[in-house]
Design an enzyme around this catalytic site. Structure first.
Site, PDB file in Angstrom:
ATOM      1  N   ASN A   6       0.858  -1.187   0.000  1.00 43.19           N
ATOM      2  CA  ASN A   6       0.000   0.000   0.000  1.00 43.19           C
ATOM      3  C   ASN A   6       0.895   1.238   0.000  1.00 43.19           C
ATOM      4  O   ASN A   6       1.498   1.562   1.018  1.00 43.19           O
ATOM      5  CB  ASN A   6      -0.902  -0.035   1.247  1.00 43.19           C
ATOM      6  CG  ASN A   6      -1.720   1.233   1.395  1.00 43.19           C
ATOM      7  OD1 ASN A   6      -1.796   2.064   0.483  1.00 43.19           O
ATOM      8  ND2 ASN A   6      -2.343   1.399   2.560  1.00 43.19           N
TER       9      ASN A   6
ATOM     10  N   LYS B 247       0.093   4.244  -0.191  1.00 44.22           N
ATOM     11  CA  LYS B 247      -0.553   5.419   0.430  1.00 44.22           C
ATOM     12  C   LYS B 247      -0.371   6.640  -0.487  1.00 44.22           C
ATOM     13  O   LYS B 247      -0.364   6.485  -1.705  1.00 44.22           O
ATOM     14  CB  LYS B 247      -0.019   5.645   1.845  1.00 44.22           C
ATOM     15  CG  LYS B 247      -0.150   4.375   2.692  1.00 44.22           C
ATOM     16  CD  LYS B 247       0.060   4.580   4.152  1.00 44.22           C
ATOM     17  CE  LYS B 247      -0.128   3.248   4.887  1.00 44.22           C
ATOM     18  NZ  LYS B 247      -0.007   3.357   6.327  1.00 44.22           N
TER      19      LYS B 247
ATOM     20  N   GLU C 110      -4.825  -4.791  10.923  1.00 42.88           N
ATOM     21  CA  GLU C 110      -3.831  -3.718  11.057  1.00 42.88           C
ATOM     22  C   GLU C 110      -4.095  -2.939  12.347  1.00 42.88           C
ATOM     23  O   GLU C 110      -4.909  -2.016  12.355  1.00 42.88           O
ATOM     24  CB  GLU C 110      -3.929  -2.753   9.874  1.00 42.88           C
ATOM     25  CG  GLU C 110      -3.587  -3.364   8.543  1.00 42.88           C
ATOM     26  CD  GLU C 110      -3.069  -2.317   7.567  1.00 42.88           C
ATOM     27  OE1 GLU C 110      -1.944  -2.470   7.091  1.00 42.88           O
ATOM     28  OE2 GLU C 110      -3.774  -1.327   7.296  1.00 42.88           O
TER      29      GLU C 110
ATOM     30  N   SER D 147       3.979  -1.848  10.323  1.00 41.68           N
ATOM     31  CA  SER D 147       5.437  -1.855  10.466  1.00 41.68           C
ATOM     32  C   SER D 147       6.080  -3.191  10.091  1.00 41.68           C
ATOM     33  O   SER D 147       7.055  -3.619  10.703  1.00 41.68           O
ATOM     34  CB  SER D 147       5.846  -1.429  11.883  1.00 41.68           C
ATOM     35  OG  SER D 147       5.370  -0.114  12.164  1.00 41.68           O
TER      36      SER D 147
ATOM     37  N   HIS E 248      -9.585   1.088   5.286  1.00 46.71           N
ATOM     38  CA  HIS E 248      -8.264   1.270   5.916  1.00 46.71           C
ATOM     39  C   HIS E 248      -8.431   2.223   7.107  1.00 46.71           C
ATOM     40  O   HIS E 248      -9.223   3.166   7.050  1.00 46.71           O
ATOM     41  CB  HIS E 248      -7.269   1.846   4.897  1.00 46.71           C
ATOM     42  CG  HIS E 248      -5.855   1.829   5.409  1.00 46.71           C
ATOM     43  ND1 HIS E 248      -5.392   2.773   6.295  1.00 46.71           N
ATOM     44  CD2 HIS E 248      -4.832   0.964   5.187  1.00 46.71           C
ATOM     45  CE1 HIS E 248      -4.130   2.480   6.594  1.00 46.71           C
ATOM     46  NE2 HIS E 248      -3.768   1.393   5.932  1.00 46.71           N
TER      47      HIS E 248
ATOM     48  N   GLY F 290       3.066  -1.013   4.283  1.00 46.02           N
ATOM     49  CA  GLY F 290       3.077   0.401   3.934  1.00 46.02           C
ATOM     50  C   GLY F 290       4.487   0.838   3.547  1.00 46.02           C
ATOM     51  O   GLY F 290       4.958   0.582   2.436  1.00 46.02           O
TER      52      GLY F 290
ATOM     53  N   GLY G 246       2.910   2.536  10.756  1.00 43.13           N
ATOM     54  CA  GLY G 246       3.841   3.641  10.545  1.00 43.13           C
ATOM     55  C   GLY G 246       4.583   4.061  11.796  1.00 43.13           C
ATOM     56  O   GLY G 246       5.212   5.122  11.832  1.00 43.13           O
TER      57      GLY G 246
ATOM     58  N   GLU H  17      -6.811   4.624   8.130  1.00 43.69           N
ATOM     59  CA  GLU H  17      -6.620   6.052   7.822  1.00 43.69           C
ATOM     60  C   GLU H  17      -7.888   6.636   7.198  1.00 43.69           C
ATOM     61  O   GLU H  17      -8.224   7.802   7.431  1.00 43.69           O
ATOM     62  CB  GLU H  17      -5.396   6.223   6.912  1.00 43.69           C
ATOM     63  CG  GLU H  17      -4.099   5.993   7.694  1.00 43.69           C
ATOM     64  CD  GLU H  17      -2.919   5.498   6.876  1.00 43.69           C
ATOM     65  OE1 GLU H  17      -2.938   5.619   5.642  1.00 43.69           O
ATOM     66  OE2 GLU H  17      -1.965   4.977   7.494  1.00 43.69           O
TER      67      GLU H  17
HETATM   68  P1  13P Z   1       3.319   0.590   7.627  1.00 46.61           P
HETATM   69  O1  13P Z   1       3.821  -0.707   7.033  1.00 46.61           O
HETATM   70  O2  13P Z   1       4.017   1.785   7.080  1.00 46.61           O
HETATM   71  O3  13P Z   1       3.251   0.526   9.120  1.00 46.61           O
HETATM   72  O4  13P Z   1       1.793   0.739   7.115  1.00 46.61           O
HETATM   73  C1  13P Z   1       0.897  -0.286   7.301  1.00 46.61           C
HETATM   74  C2  13P Z   1      -0.343   0.031   6.551  1.00 46.61           C
HETATM   75  O5  13P Z   1      -1.141   0.849   6.960  1.00 46.61           O
HETATM   76  C3  13P Z   1      -0.584  -0.683   5.295  1.00 46.61           C
HETATM   77  O6  13P Z   1      -1.882  -0.488   4.847  1.00 46.61           O
END
Ligand code: 13P
Length: 258
Positions: A9, A11, A171, A213, A99, A234, A177, A101
């Protein structure tokens, strides 16, 4: 064990020039060292999708392409939104739904998540339903109930055809992140819990991914001890090397267990 799935992803990172570059790099590595036992998916920003699918087709890169979000509506006066049929037409076969976010920053409610998931599956695309608790929920020990409620809200009453088009990504919000990966024990417990709840909703054998992560160093342990079917990645998906190292870990784990 299901065949592993590793989804990158991106983002809101990488413009279309950078996106093309990354997919070309992925293609070069995969040509020299194919990953036979893993499905790889990249999920670029909307504006990159056409360029990415062109490279995937012309250079025969063995990955598929997804989208990070889609409108709950099929067409019409929804300024700024992108519909599932538009994405389908671009060659997209996976869509992330709910997601954290989108839930937290763009007010995506459980109800909209459920409706969006139905729109995605109605067109025959696979919905990657994202669930996961915030830190306060984990600290109070309520993560199982929280995720159960998210799963029921999104998947309750889904028809049979749609049920076959769902993948679930766990997640935990506190691990996204932050560099704070959930422990393999936490991942295993939640993965088992999700499988049980999914089975009670007639989604037996659904793929369950972990995200938060994930990197080249922790992927192998998360895969084997966490008993996941793959990852939603991510930050580490923005570089060919780290993304493919995660793919390799999933590939090797599956190969070793078959
Ligand atoms: P990270 O791998 O950057 O922690 O992000 C995870 C994520 O939200 C994937 O959709």
């Amino acid at each position: 064990m299901n065949r592993p799935l590793v989804i990158g992803n991106w983002k809101m990172n990488l413009d279309y020039v950078e996106a093309v570059h990354l997919v070309q790099q992925i293609g070069v590595v995969l040509r020299n060292k194919p990953l036979e036992h893993v499905d790889l998916v990249v999920v670029p920003p909307f504006v990159d999708i056409r360029s990415v699918t062109s490279v995937v087709e012309s250079e025969r890169v063995s990955i598929t392409v997804g989208a990070q979000h889609a409108s709950v509506h099929e067409a019409g006066a929804h300024t700024g939104e992108v519909s599932v049929p538009m994405l389908q037409r671009l060659g997209v076969s996976w869509i992330l739904v709910g997601h954290s976010e989108r839930r937290a920053m763009y007010a995506m409610t459980d109800e909209v998540v459920a409706q969006t998931l139905r729109t995605v599956t109605r067109f025959g695309l696979t919905a990657v339903l994202c669930v996961g608790e915030e830190l306060s929920v984990r600290e109070s020990g309520d993560q199982d109930d929280f995720v159960t409620a998210q799963l029921h809200a999104a998947l309750g009453g889904l028809d049979e055809a749609s049920r076959g088009l769902v993948t679930i990504a766990y997640e935990p919000v506190w691990a996204i992140g932050t560099g704070l990966t959930a422990s393999t024990g936490q991942v295993r417990e939640m993965t088992e819990h999700i499988r049980t709840v999914a089975a009670s909703l007639s989604l037996d054998g659904v793929r369950v991914l972990y995200g938060g992560s994930v990197n080249a160093e922790n992927a192998a342990a998360l895969m084997s001890e966490g008993r996941v079917d793959g990852f939603l990645v991510g930050g580490a998906s923005l570089k060919a090397e780290s993304f493919l190292a995660i793919g390799q870990a999933a590939n090797d784990c599956y190969d070793g267990k078959r």
